[in-house]
Scaffold this motif. Structure first.
Motif, PDB file in Angstrom:
ATOM      1  N   LEU A 183       0.825  -1.204   0.000  1.00  0.00           N
ATOM      2  CA  LEU A 183       0.000   0.000   0.000  1.00  0.00           C
ATOM      3  C   LEU A 183       0.858   1.253   0.000  1.00  0.00           C
ATOM      4  CD1 LEU A 183      -2.726   1.462   0.233  1.00  0.00           C
ATOM      5  CD2 LEU A 183      -2.598   1.138   2.715  1.00  0.00           C
ATOM      6  N   GLN A 184       1.896   1.250   0.807  1.00  0.00           N
ATOM      7  CA  GLN A 184       2.750   2.427   0.912  1.00  0.00           C
ATOM      8  C   GLN A 184       3.534   2.684  -0.364  1.00  0.00           C
ATOM      9  OE1 GLN A 184       4.428   2.938   4.733  1.00  0.00           O
ATOM     10  NE2 GLN A 184       6.179   4.143   4.038  1.00  0.00           N
ATOM     11  N   HIS A 185       3.856   1.638  -1.111  1.00  0.00           N
ATOM     12  CA  HIS A 185       4.697   1.797  -2.287  1.00  0.00           C
ATOM     13  C   HIS A 185       3.933   1.772  -3.616  1.00  0.00           C
ATOM     14  CE1 HIS A 185       7.694   0.627   0.768  1.00  0.00           C
ATOM     15  NE2 HIS A 185       8.562   1.279   0.016  1.00  0.00           N
ATOM     16  N   PHE A 186       2.732   1.187  -3.632  1.00  0.00           N
ATOM     17  CA  PHE A 186       2.012   1.065  -4.900  1.00  0.00           C
ATOM     18  C   PHE A 186       0.609   1.645  -4.885  1.00  0.00           C
ATOM     19  CE2 PHE A 186       5.141  -2.370  -4.814  1.00  0.00           C
ATOM     20  CZ  PHE A 186       5.809  -2.146  -6.018  1.00  0.00           C
ATOM     21  N   GLY A 187       0.036   1.903  -3.721  1.00  0.00           N
ATOM     22  CA  GLY A 187      -1.282   2.512  -3.651  1.00  0.00           C
ATOM     23  C   GLY A 187      -2.412   1.498  -3.548  1.00  0.00           C
ATOM     24  N   SER A 188      -3.570   2.010  -3.181  1.00  0.00           N
ATOM     25  CA  SER A 188      -4.713   1.137  -2.916  1.00  0.00           C
ATOM     26  C   SER A 188      -5.247   0.441  -4.162  1.00  0.00           C
ATOM     27  CB  SER A 188      -5.839   1.941  -2.252  1.00  0.00           C
ATOM     28  OG  SER A 188      -6.241   3.020  -3.084  1.00  0.00           O
ATOM     29  N   HIS A 189      -5.256   1.127  -5.305  1.00  0.00           N
ATOM     30  CA  HIS A 189      -5.828   0.526  -6.513  1.00  0.00           C
ATOM     31  C   HIS A 189      -5.038  -0.699  -6.963  1.00  0.00           C
ATOM     32  CE1 HIS A 189      -8.855   3.631  -7.207  1.00  0.00           C
ATOM     33  NE2 HIS A 189      -7.945   4.516  -6.818  1.00  0.00           N
ATOM     34  N   ALA A 190      -3.717  -0.664  -6.798  1.00  0.00           N
ATOM     35  CA  ALA A 190      -2.897  -1.826  -7.137  1.00  0.00           C
ATOM     36  C   ALA A 190      -3.215  -2.993  -6.209  1.00  0.00           C
ATOM     37  CB  ALA A 190      -1.416  -1.467  -7.045  1.00  0.00           C
ATOM     38  N   ILE A 191      -3.430  -2.693  -4.924  1.00  0.00           N
ATOM     39  CA  ILE A 191      -3.788  -3.741  -3.972  1.00  0.00           C
ATOM     40  C   ILE A 191      -5.124  -4.377  -4.350  1.00  0.00           C
ATOM     41  CG2 ILE A 191      -4.358  -4.234  -1.567  1.00  0.00           C
ATOM     42  CD1 ILE A 191      -1.466  -3.595  -1.941  1.00  0.00           C
ATOM     43  N   PHE A 192      -6.088  -3.548  -4.732  1.00  0.00           N
ATOM     44  CA  PHE A 192      -7.401  -4.085  -5.112  1.00  0.00           C
ATOM     45  C   PHE A 192      -7.283  -5.000  -6.332  1.00  0.00           C
ATOM     46  CE2 PHE A 192      -9.293   0.094  -3.329  1.00  0.00           C
ATOM     47  CZ  PHE A 192      -9.212  -0.414  -2.035  1.00  0.00           C
ATOM     48  N   ALA A 193      -6.446  -4.603  -7.282  1.00  0.00           N
ATOM     49  CA  ALA A 193      -6.272  -5.418  -8.489  1.00  0.00           C
ATOM     50  C   ALA A 193      -5.656  -6.775  -8.149  1.00  0.00           C
ATOM     51  CB  ALA A 193      -5.406  -4.672  -9.500  1.00  0.00           C
ATOM     52  N   ILE A 194      -4.673  -6.775  -7.264  1.00  0.00           N
ATOM     53  CA  ILE A 194      -4.047  -8.033  -6.848  1.00  0.00           C
ATOM     54  C   ILE A 194      -5.057  -8.907  -6.108  1.00  0.00           C
ATOM     55  CG2 ILE A 194      -2.277  -9.052  -5.362  1.00  0.00           C
ATOM     56  CD1 ILE A 194      -0.569  -6.546  -5.896  1.00  0.00           C
ATOM     57  N   THR A 195      -5.820  -8.291  -5.218  1.00  0.00           N
ATOM     58  CA  THR A 195      -6.798  -9.030  -4.412  1.00  0.00           C
ATOM     59  C   THR A 195      -7.863  -9.683  -5.280  1.00  0.00           C
ATOM     60  OG1 THR A 195      -6.452  -7.441  -2.620  1.00  0.00           O
ATOM     61  CG2 THR A 195      -8.388  -8.848  -2.464  1.00  0.00           C
ATOM     62  N   ALA A 196      -8.180  -9.073  -6.416  1.00  0.00           N
ATOM     63  CA  ALA A 196      -9.231  -9.595  -7.290  1.00  0.00           C
ATOM     64  C   ALA A 196      -8.941 -11.008  -7.778  1.00  0.00           C
ATOM     65  CB  ALA A 196      -9.431  -8.660  -8.486  1.00  0.00           C
ATOM     66  N   GLY A 197      -7.687 -11.406  -7.789  1.00  0.00           N
ATOM     67  CA  GLY A 197      -7.359 -12.731  -8.288  1.00  0.00           C
ATOM     68  C   GLY A 197      -7.632 -13.857  -7.304  1.00  0.00           C
ATOM     69  N   PHE A 198      -7.624 -13.558  -6.025  1.00  0.00           N
ATOM     70  CA  PHE A 198      -7.733 -14.623  -5.020  1.00  0.00           C
ATOM     71  C   PHE A 198      -9.113 -15.274  -4.951  1.00  0.00           C
ATOM     72  CE2 PHE A 198      -4.037 -12.201  -3.448  1.00  0.00           C
ATOM     73  CZ  PHE A 198      -3.118 -13.237  -3.423  1.00  0.00           C
ATOM     74  N   PRO A 199     -10.225 -14.532  -5.068  1.00  0.00           N
ATOM     75  CA  PRO A 199     -11.521 -15.218  -5.045  1.00  0.00           C
ATOM     76  C   PRO A 199     -11.676 -16.254  -6.154  1.00  0.00           C
ATOM     77  CG  PRO A 199     -11.826 -12.874  -4.664  1.00  0.00           C
ATOM     78  CD  PRO A 199     -10.399 -13.062  -5.067  1.00  0.00           C
ATOM     79  N   LEU A 200     -10.948 -16.066  -7.264  1.00  0.00           N
ATOM     80  CA  LEU A 200     -11.026 -17.046  -8.343  1.00  0.00           C
ATOM     81  C   LEU A 200     -10.477 -18.407  -7.915  1.00  0.00           C
ATOM     82  CD1 LEU A 200      -9.942 -14.822 -11.374  1.00  0.00           C
ATOM     83  CD2 LEU A 200     -12.259 -15.498 -10.703  1.00  0.00           C
ATOM     84  N   ILE A 201      -9.582 -18.404  -6.919  1.00  0.00           N
ATOM     85  CA  ILE A 201      -9.067 -19.669  -6.391  1.00  0.00           C
ATOM     86  C   ILE A 201     -10.192 -20.457  -5.741  1.00  0.00           C
ATOM     87  CG2 ILE A 201      -7.467 -20.692  -4.728  1.00  0.00           C
ATOM     88  CD1 ILE A 201      -5.627 -18.316  -5.138  1.00  0.00           C
ATOM     89  N   VAL A 202     -11.102 -19.743  -5.071  1.00  0.00           N
ATOM     90  CA  VAL A 202     -12.257 -20.397  -4.448  1.00  0.00           C
ATOM     91  C   VAL A 202     -13.111 -21.083  -5.515  1.00  0.00           C
ATOM     92  CG1 VAL A 202     -14.380 -20.011  -3.148  1.00  0.00           C
ATOM     93  CG2 VAL A 202     -12.293 -18.792  -2.509  1.00  0.00           C
ATOM     94  N   SER A 203     -13.337 -20.385  -6.632  1.00  0.00           N
ATOM     95  CA  SER A 203     -14.112 -20.979  -7.726  1.00  0.00           C
ATOM     96  C   SER A 203     -13.427 -22.213  -8.280  1.00  0.00           C
ATOM     97  CB  SER A 203     -14.313 -19.943  -8.841  1.00  0.00           C
ATOM     98  OG  SER A 203     -15.049 -18.830  -8.385  1.00  0.00           O
ATOM     99  N   ALA A 204     -12.103 -22.180  -8.315  1.00  0.00           N
ATOM    100  CA  ALA A 204     -11.362 -23.311  -8.887  1.00  0.00           C
ATOM    101  C   ALA A 204     -11.412 -24.543  -7.979  1.00  0.00           C
ATOM    102  CB  ALA A 204      -9.914 -22.892  -9.141  1.00  0.00           C
TER     103      ALA A 204
END
Length: 482
Positions: A183-204
């Protein structure tokens, strides 16, 4: 160096006993633990959400509390998701399709936060949908755990719940520090984009759930029987009395929102340090699980609740040293004080929480596991929502704002002492021990039954009544298997 077949078998059995608490690591168990792991990993976005609301959208503490209330609604109506899962199969299955859909919804929500969300209303919708995603998946894996926990022996009681919580805590541990660093180095929007990938693991991993197909059309008699069983369960004093006690305990006001603004605006805690705090609390959560599993499984509920509540109320008063800056006079740095406070209180919160998980699974009759489990949970989730709203009212009455913290010490005193108010009703909790509970049957009216709560009865807990990705409202002191 070569190992004999017997030696390899011993190593395997030892690993199963120590790592999986004696449960065979089947693909389905790994899938269940992966869902809990992802729930913990979603904490990666928790600080990003907090700073996004505070800095980019310029919301006040009261506005953040209001948003929290809306985002918590899916966790209050979890019985609805449990009822749908138990009685309305999709494509012939009760669990798997719901997990797949929840993962897709979560991915869409986080990607929206990363790209198109720029207003408070849009943020509220996106965060609420993210909360819905986790709530649905939580109901499903909870029901799977309940079904399997019923088959545990008396000596293994609670091991599956401990294993599930361990997976969630491990997920939080993995992302704890990086939540602040990134968050300190890349900002909140980058964190949200990274986080978006993890729920797909649940679907898999949902495809690994071992589930026999059933009729797509729900049997009316089955649904009626579910409602009858549910009504029979909730009408028993052995269930609703402990529920009422935990509601009162959980509904006491909290200073979360005001304290977050104090630590960031007054003390100047930056995101990277708050990530370290989350790392400490994640470790503390694992320590609490280990302590319970090793030493406290046979301790009666009333004993654990009484002493953890009293001790936590006393230790919570140490926050006054930070609020009044007395810790500086004692030569204790703000950051070191916060880390120590987080460690101790989170361990206690986890210890208080674990015994209730054990008996929760044993209360749920076959056929309505998800519904009853979610219903019991939603009561305390609603209490947690009330706790935040009461805290917001007190914050307003005391004149605490984004920059004015003159009366924050009074709020700390009120919120800590209020946790002691329900203790005269401790007799509403069961007097029995987790290891003595029957399994696989409906509880009788004996006072040896208990219920499950979504969070520990100690204020300022890592395990809030809402999922871990929601705003970090109390980073200094710091919901999955339920």
């Amino acid at each position: 160096m070569q190992f004999s077949p017997s030696g390899m078998s011993e190593i395997k059995n030892s690993a199963i006993k120590k790592v999986f608490f004696g449960h065979e690591p089947t693909p389905e168990l790994c899938a269940i633990l992966t869902v809990y792991l992802v729930q913990g990993i979603l904490g990666l976005a928790r600080l990003a959400v907090s700073f996004f609301l505070k800095d980019e959208l310029s919301l006040s503490p009261a506005q953040v509390s209001a948003l929290m209330g809306i985002a918590a609604i899916p966790w209050v109506v979890k019985p609805l998701f449990g009822f749908l899962s138990d009685g309305l199969p999709l494509f012939g299955y009760r669990r798997r399709p719901y997990l797949i859909l929840s993962g897709l919804l979560g991915a869409i929500s986080w990607f929206s936060l990363a790209t198109i969300v720029h207003t408070a209303w849009a943020a509220t919708v996106a965060i609420a949908l993210s909360s819905l995603s986790v709530a649905v998946s939580d109901v499903i894996v909870d029901s799977l755990v309940v079904e399997r926990a019923r088959a545990e022996s008396q000596s293994d009681a609670g091991s599956l719940q401990s294993l599930s919580w361990g997976a969630s805590s491990l997920g939080g541990l993995v992302t704890a520090y990086f939540s602040g660093f990134l968050l300190q180095h890349f900002g909140s929007h980058a964190i949200f984009a990274i986080t978006a990938g993890f729920p797909l693991i649940v679907s898999a991993v949902a495809w690994l759930i071992a589930e026999e197909p059933i009729s797509d059309r729900p049997d009316v008699s089955t649904v009626a029987n579910q409602i009858k069983q549910l009504g029979k369960a909730v009408s028993q004093k052995s269930i609703w009395l402990p529920t009422a006690f935990l509601f009162l305990l959980q509904a006491t006001p909290t200073a979360d929102s005001a304290f977050f603004y104090f630590t960031t605006n007054e003390l100047g805690f930056e995101p990277e340090f708050l990530g370290r705090v989350r790392l400490v609390t994640s470790l503390a959560s694992l320590i609490g699980i280990a302590i319970f599993q090793r030493f406290l499984k046979a301790v009666p509920f009333r004993t654990i609740f009484t002493w953890t509540t009293i001790i936590a109320a006393g230790l919570g008063m140490t926050t006054l040293l930070l609020v009044t800056h007395t810790n500086r006079s004692l030569g204790i740095d703000d950051r070191w004080f916060s880390l120590g406070d987080s460690l101790i209180l989170t361990v206690m919160g986890q210890i208080a929480y674990m015994p209730l998980l054990v008996l929760a699974a044993r209360l749920c009759p076959p056929g309505v596991e998800a519904t009853l489990f979610a219903l019991l949970m939603s009561v305390t989730n609603m209490a947690g929502l009330l706790s935040h709203e009461l805290g917001a009212v007190l914050t307003y009455w005391l004149g605490i704002t984004e920059r004015n913290f003159d009366h924050l010490w009074q709020l700390v005193v009120i919120t800590n002492l209020s946790t002691l108010l329900p203790l005269p009703l401790i007799g509403w909790l069961p007097a029995g021990k987790p290891e003595t509970e029957p399994s696989g049957e409906m509880p009788s009216l004996q006072p040896s039954s208990a219920i499950h709560i979504q969070s520990a009865p100690i204020q300022h807990r890592e395990r809030s009544f809402v999922p871990d990705f929601l705003p970090e409202l109390i980073p200094t002191v710091d919901e999955p298997a339920d």
